[in-house]
Enzyme design. Sequence first.
Site, PDB file in Angstrom:
ATOM      1  N   GLU A  61       0.865  -1.177   0.000  1.00  0.00           N
ATOM      2  CA  GLU A  61       0.000   0.000   0.000  1.00  0.00           C
ATOM      3  C   GLU A  61       0.904   1.231   0.000  1.00  0.00           C
ATOM      4  O   GLU A  61       1.630   1.470   0.957  1.00  0.00           O
ATOM      5  CB  GLU A  61      -0.914  -0.055   1.229  1.00  0.00           C
ATOM      6  CG  GLU A  61      -1.822   1.123   1.376  1.00  0.00           C
ATOM      7  CD  GLU A  61      -2.588   1.463   0.104  1.00  0.00           C
ATOM      8  OE1 GLU A  61      -3.220   0.580  -0.494  1.00  0.00           O
ATOM      9  OE2 GLU A  61      -2.527   2.638  -0.303  1.00  0.00           O
ATOM     10  N   SER A  62       0.853   1.958  -1.130  1.00  0.00           N
ATOM     11  CA  SER A  62       1.810   3.057  -1.291  1.00  0.00           C
ATOM     12  C   SER A  62       1.668   4.123  -0.205  1.00  0.00           C
ATOM     13  O   SER A  62       2.650   4.732   0.209  1.00  0.00           O
ATOM     14  CB  SER A  62       1.678   3.683  -2.676  1.00  0.00           C
ATOM     15  OG  SER A  62       0.368   4.153  -2.885  1.00  0.00           O
ATOM     16  N   CYS A 116       4.198  -2.276  -8.489  1.00  0.00           N
ATOM     17  CA  CYS A 116       2.864  -1.867  -8.030  1.00  0.00           C
ATOM     18  C   CYS A 116       2.945  -0.638  -7.126  1.00  0.00           C
ATOM     19  O   CYS A 116       3.256   0.444  -7.615  1.00  0.00           O
ATOM     20  CB  CYS A 116       2.156  -3.053  -7.383  1.00  0.00           C
ATOM     21  SG  CYS A 116       0.384  -2.854  -7.398  1.00  0.00           S
ATOM     22  N   ARG A 141      -2.986   5.821  -9.657  1.00  0.00           N
ATOM     23  CA  ARG A 141      -3.184   4.891  -8.546  1.00  0.00           C
ATOM     24  C   ARG A 141      -4.566   4.240  -8.637  1.00  0.00           C
ATOM     25  O   ARG A 141      -5.528   4.894  -9.025  1.00  0.00           O
ATOM     26  CB  ARG A 141      -3.085   5.720  -7.260  1.00  0.00           C
ATOM     27  CG  ARG A 141      -2.616   4.981  -6.092  1.00  0.00           C
ATOM     28  CD  ARG A 141      -2.478   5.869  -4.863  1.00  0.00           C
ATOM     29  NE  ARG A 141      -2.829   5.036  -3.745  1.00  0.00           N
ATOM     30  CZ  ARG A 141      -3.864   5.239  -2.973  1.00  0.00           C
ATOM     31  NH1 ARG A 141      -4.636   6.285  -3.129  1.00  0.00           N
ATOM     32  NH2 ARG A 141      -4.119   4.392  -2.010  1.00  0.00           N
ATOM     33  N   ILE A 182      -3.011  -6.455  -8.530  1.00  0.00           N
ATOM     34  CA  ILE A 182      -3.794  -6.338  -7.302  1.00  0.00           C
ATOM     35  C   ILE A 182      -4.016  -4.853  -7.008  1.00  0.00           C
ATOM     36  O   ILE A 182      -3.092  -4.138  -6.636  1.00  0.00           O
ATOM     37  CB  ILE A 182      -3.062  -7.002  -6.117  1.00  0.00           C
ATOM     38  CG1 ILE A 182      -2.751  -8.469  -6.451  1.00  0.00           C
ATOM     39  CG2 ILE A 182      -3.901  -6.905  -4.842  1.00  0.00           C
ATOM     40  CD1 ILE A 182      -1.853  -9.157  -5.435  1.00  0.00           C
ATOM     41  N   ARG A 183      -5.240  -4.427  -7.218  1.00  0.00           N
ATOM     42  CA  ARG A 183      -5.563  -2.986  -7.053  1.00  0.00           C
ATOM     43  C   ARG A 183      -4.430  -2.133  -7.643  1.00  0.00           C
ATOM     44  O   ARG A 183      -3.876  -1.234  -7.013  1.00  0.00           O
ATOM     45  CB  ARG A 183      -5.802  -2.651  -5.583  1.00  0.00           C
ATOM     46  CG  ARG A 183      -6.828  -1.541  -5.411  1.00  0.00           C
ATOM     47  CD  ARG A 183      -7.583  -1.675  -4.113  1.00  0.00           C
ATOM     48  NE  ARG A 183      -6.726  -1.482  -2.979  1.00  0.00           N
ATOM     49  CZ  ARG A 183      -6.512  -0.324  -2.391  1.00  0.00           C
ATOM     50  NH1 ARG A 183      -7.090   0.768  -2.831  1.00  0.00           N
ATOM     51  NH2 ARG A 183      -5.728  -0.246  -1.351  1.00  0.00           N
ATOM     52  N   HIS A 215       2.704  -7.746 -10.095  1.00  0.00           N
ATOM     53  CA  HIS A 215       3.533  -8.367  -9.051  1.00  0.00           C
ATOM     54  C   HIS A 215       4.311  -9.579  -9.578  1.00  0.00           C
ATOM     55  O   HIS A 215       3.878 -10.714  -9.360  1.00  0.00           O
ATOM     56  CB  HIS A 215       2.642  -8.861  -7.911  1.00  0.00           C
ATOM     57  CG  HIS A 215       2.120  -7.807  -7.004  1.00  0.00           C
ATOM     58  ND1 HIS A 215       2.721  -7.481  -5.813  1.00  0.00           N
ATOM     59  CD2 HIS A 215       1.034  -7.009  -7.118  1.00  0.00           C
ATOM     60  CE1 HIS A 215       2.031  -6.523  -5.221  1.00  0.00           C
ATOM     61  NE2 HIS A 215       1.001  -6.214  -5.986  1.00  0.00           N
ATOM     62  N   GLU A 270       6.772 -11.005  -8.359  1.00  0.00           N
ATOM     63  CA  GLU A 270       7.293 -11.816  -7.257  1.00  0.00           C
ATOM     64  C   GLU A 270       6.257 -12.819  -6.749  1.00  0.00           C
ATOM     65  O   GLU A 270       6.562 -13.675  -5.932  1.00  0.00           O
ATOM     66  CB  GLU A 270       7.779 -10.901  -6.120  1.00  0.00           C
ATOM     67  CG  GLU A 270       6.705 -10.298  -5.231  1.00  0.00           C
ATOM     68  CD  GLU A 270       5.897  -9.179  -5.895  1.00  0.00           C
ATOM     69  OE1 GLU A 270       6.096  -8.904  -7.105  1.00  0.00           O
ATOM     70  OE2 GLU A 270       5.053  -8.595  -5.199  1.00  0.00           O
TER      71      GLU A 270
END
Length: 192
Positions: A47-48, A78, A107, A136-137, A172, A174
């Site tokens: 979550e940034s 992300c 975003r 993811i979002r 993502h 990873e």
Amino acid sequence: MRIGVLALQGAFREHMMTLEALGVTGVAVRQPEQLGDLNGLIIPGGESTAISKLMKTYRFYDPIRQHHGAGMAIWGTCAGAILIAKQVLDALPDQESLGVMDITVRRNAYGRQVDSFEADLDFRHIPDGEFRGVFIRAPWIETLGEGVEELASHGGHIVAARQGDLLATAFHPELTGDPRIHRFFLDEVVAS
Ligand code: GLN
């Protein structure tokens, strides 16, 4: 080669595991002092806004900018892509970006958590076919500055880009167990 993973919040363990699978021991970076001898830094998804707050608390902003200026490559996945962008659309008012990469990122561009999805991507410069992108979002990259190369798009929107020693992916890599983009980061972006 020493690669750090910013380990304040988000999917940093998965990045460490993917690096490990490639024979690179990642450094879990929790203090700015650990940036010293890194060739590259991965800023993970998560979550940034939360990562931004923690980066302020632990005083990461100027040290990351300085080490990048001195040659440390950076890859943002992300939330990490949001944190390295020069311009962020739909950011929260108190959300600060490192502003190192000449991209505009939107975003939560695809909608809310329930709008998360996976898609096969044609990712430039990696071998052996498409890459499964986990979104993811996720943000997307709305505009690229001069000298920024688009690496992948999905549904008409750019989802990966590179500018010299900077790499941004909206998804993502990873979380898939496929190390090809990590390999690309190490061999092409860090080595550049
Ligand atoms: N929506 C998140 C943000 O704004 C990013 C989501 C992610 O990193 N998977 O920070």
